[in-house]
Design a protein around this motif. Sequence first.
Motif: not given
Length: 203
Positions: A76-81, A83-91, A93-94, A107-116
């Motif tokens: 759900k969080d658009p910040i994830l994608m 960050n990944a689309q930034s040339e200097i990041s590639m991840g 989480l930035g 916040k990271i735990a919430a993302w992990i739970k969502e991925a689970m």
Amino acid sequence: MAKKEKSVDVYIAKSADFAKPILNHIRELVHKTCPDAEEKMKWSMPFFDYKGEMLCHMAAFKQHAVMSFWKASLMKDPILMANAQSEISMGHLGRLTSMKDLPSDKKIAAWIKEAMALNDKGIKVAKPKPAEKKELVVPDYFTKAISKNKKAKQVFDAFAYSHKKEYVQWITEAKTEETRNKRIASAIEMMAEGKSRNWKYKA
């Protein structure tokens, strides 16, 4: 109990000093949030699998580290994608250069739970349809420059379409002739060493 792999221990131990605490923290947080996560090395990077599917992974480079979620495009969080689309990041989480760059554990735990949850439901990431491969047009000035270096020419000719395209785009996108010439010189030097355009981002 956390299922840890010695190969991941070795990966972290060989990483740059700045990256070690970042990788260790991510590792512990994943296992704390997802006790059933299994560690595996894939594509030379530590991955965490859950219920037989990839959950997330982490990696360290010379100047930054990353953490990414396999199904981020479905999260759900658009910040994830973003960050990944930034040339200097590639991840997702930035760009992580110190512990301060990490989002909060909550916040990271919430993302992990969502991925689970996505893995629990068996939701898959849709495979993109392969795009039609267009014929790559290599400018004459680039071809002539490469031809002057036997090793660079051999490497370029042997490259896969995608690697050739990366170099051609980099050269043709130069805004001035001076920049273009500098990029050509750099490209020939890298190719003479057998390197792809984005070799430095590969773990």
